[in-house]
Write a protein that holds these residues in place. Sequence first.
Motif, PDB file in Angstrom:
ATOM      1  N   PHE A 191       0.830  -1.203   0.000  1.00 37.69           N
ATOM      2  CA  PHE A 191       0.000   0.000   0.000  1.00 37.69           C
ATOM      3  C   PHE A 191       0.870   1.262   0.000  1.00 37.69           C
ATOM      4  O   PHE A 191       0.657   2.173  -0.799  1.00 37.69           O
ATOM      5  CB  PHE A 191      -0.915  -0.027   1.225  1.00 37.69           C
ATOM      6  CG  PHE A 191      -1.944   1.059   1.263  1.00 37.69           C
ATOM      7  CD1 PHE A 191      -3.189   0.870   0.680  1.00 37.69           C
ATOM      8  CD2 PHE A 191      -1.693   2.262   1.898  1.00 37.69           C
ATOM      9  CE1 PHE A 191      -4.161   1.867   0.726  1.00 37.69           C
ATOM     10  CE2 PHE A 191      -2.646   3.266   1.950  1.00 37.69           C
ATOM     11  CZ  PHE A 191      -3.886   3.066   1.349  1.00 37.69           C
ATOM     12  N   ASN A 192       1.854   1.320   0.887  1.00 40.13           N
ATOM     13  CA  ASN A 192       2.720   2.492   0.983  1.00 40.13           C
ATOM     14  C   ASN A 192       3.513   2.711  -0.302  1.00 40.13           C
ATOM     15  O   ASN A 192       3.682   3.851  -0.753  1.00 40.13           O
ATOM     16  CB  ASN A 192       3.646   2.387   2.188  1.00 40.13           C
ATOM     17  CG  ASN A 192       2.916   2.659   3.486  1.00 40.13           C
ATOM     18  OD1 ASN A 192       1.784   3.125   3.506  1.00 40.13           O
ATOM     19  ND2 ASN A 192       3.563   2.335   4.603  1.00 40.13           N
ATOM     20  N   LYS A 193       3.986   1.622  -0.900  1.00 41.55           N
ATOM     21  CA  LYS A 193       4.739   1.746  -2.155  1.00 41.55           C
ATOM     22  C   LYS A 193       3.820   2.222  -3.275  1.00 41.55           C
ATOM     23  O   LYS A 193       4.172   3.136  -4.032  1.00 41.55           O
ATOM     24  CB  LYS A 193       5.378   0.404  -2.521  1.00 41.55           C
ATOM     25  CG  LYS A 193       6.209   0.466  -3.773  1.00 41.55           C
ATOM     26  CD  LYS A 193       6.887  -0.849  -4.066  1.00 41.55           C
ATOM     27  CE  LYS A 193       7.721  -0.718  -5.330  1.00 41.55           C
ATOM     28  NZ  LYS A 193       8.364  -1.974  -5.696  1.00 41.55           N
ATOM     29  N   LYS A 194       2.646   1.640  -3.371  1.00 41.02           N
ATOM     30  CA  LYS A 194       1.700   1.983  -4.444  1.00 41.02           C
ATOM     31  C   LYS A 194       1.295   3.450  -4.385  1.00 41.02           C
ATOM     32  O   LYS A 194       1.203   4.123  -5.409  1.00 41.02           O
ATOM     33  CB  LYS A 194       0.461   1.090  -4.362  1.00 41.02           C
ATOM     34  CG  LYS A 194      -0.591   1.384  -5.420  1.00 41.02           C
ATOM     35  CD  LYS A 194      -1.777   0.432  -5.327  1.00 41.02           C
ATOM     36  CE  LYS A 194      -2.842   0.794  -6.354  1.00 41.02           C
ATOM     37  NZ  LYS A 194      -4.009  -0.088  -6.273  1.00 41.02           N
ATOM     38  N   TYR A 195       1.055   3.965  -3.178  1.00 40.83           N
ATOM     39  CA  TYR A 195       0.537   5.319  -3.034  1.00 40.83           C
ATOM     40  C   TYR A 195       1.587   6.344  -2.599  1.00 40.83           C
ATOM     41  O   TYR A 195       1.253   7.512  -2.386  1.00 40.83           O
ATOM     42  CB  TYR A 195      -0.654   5.321  -2.070  1.00 40.83           C
ATOM     43  CG  TYR A 195      -1.811   4.507  -2.632  1.00 40.83           C
ATOM     44  CD1 TYR A 195      -2.549   4.961  -3.718  1.00 40.83           C
ATOM     45  CD2 TYR A 195      -2.127   3.270  -2.091  1.00 40.83           C
ATOM     46  CE1 TYR A 195      -3.587   4.206  -4.255  1.00 40.83           C
ATOM     47  CE2 TYR A 195      -3.171   2.501  -2.614  1.00 40.83           C
ATOM     48  CZ  TYR A 195      -3.897   2.981  -3.706  1.00 40.83           C
ATOM     49  OH  TYR A 195      -4.910   2.239  -4.235  1.00 40.83           O
ATOM     50  N   GLY A 196       2.832   5.917  -2.445  1.00 40.86           N
ATOM     51  CA  GLY A 196       3.898   6.836  -2.066  1.00 40.86           C
ATOM     52  C   GLY A 196       3.807   7.313  -0.632  1.00 40.86           C
ATOM     53  O   GLY A 196       4.209   8.434  -0.317  1.00 40.86           O
ATOM     54  N   TYR A 197       3.285   6.461   0.238  1.00 39.29           N
ATOM     55  CA  TYR A 197       3.150   6.799   1.653  1.00 39.29           C
ATOM     56  C   TYR A 197       4.293   6.203   2.459  1.00 39.29           C
ATOM     57  O   TYR A 197       4.977   5.280   2.019  1.00 39.29           O
ATOM     58  CB  TYR A 197       1.838   6.262   2.226  1.00 39.29           C
ATOM     59  CG  TYR A 197       0.579   6.876   1.654  1.00 39.29           C
ATOM     60  CD1 TYR A 197       0.567   8.143   1.082  1.00 39.29           C
ATOM     61  CD2 TYR A 197      -0.616   6.177   1.693  1.00 39.29           C
ATOM     62  CE1 TYR A 197      -0.588   8.700   0.572  1.00 39.29           C
ATOM     63  CE2 TYR A 197      -1.787   6.721   1.176  1.00 39.29           C
ATOM     64  CZ  TYR A 197      -1.763   7.980   0.616  1.00 39.29           C
ATOM     65  OH  TYR A 197      -2.905   8.525   0.113  1.00 39.29           O
TER      66      TYR A 197
END
Length: 186
Positions: free
Chosen positions: A85-91
């Motif tokens: 999730f963090n990688k996909k959305y840059g979080y």
Amino acid sequence: MRKRRWFPKAWYHITARGNRKTDIFYDEKDRYKYLTLLQEAKLSHPFHLHSFCLMSNHVHLLIETIELPPGAFMKDIHSQYAMYFNKKYGYVGHLFEGPYKAKLENDVNAVLQVSRYIHLNPCRALITFQPEDYKWSSYAHYLSPSPYHSEFVTTSTILSYFKDVKQYEFFVQLANKVRPGHPSNG
């Protein structure tokens, strides 16, 4: 931190919520990713998944352990999902508000109530009026068994307490129809 009670064949209602109650699923691909991680965990750390519901900012799982405690797989599922999730959305930072919660359910009635509660979660959140209309729950697995469904969700145990699938559907729908604001309450 207090250690969770565990024993083989223990039933748990597992919940996990997004940090600050924020969404943990933005689109269908996110939900498919979570379900894929859940299915992979079942293969590597066998357990029975009896019910699930993926809401936008939290998840509900009803699992039965076999030989390993929930901690053996839940931490992996959530850390892998958070990285995705963090990688996909840059979080960066925590996706979940903390460790998952696992409530031990120790009698048949409690297990049946939890399964119904999980399947009605989208109705209670006013996302849909009928649980079968919500794509991201195991309710469809109960209404129309298929080979894929039986590999992923174990419906036979809960259904064994009912005469047939229709009786389980009635059990779920009965609680749904007494909800204030439901169209069938006229």
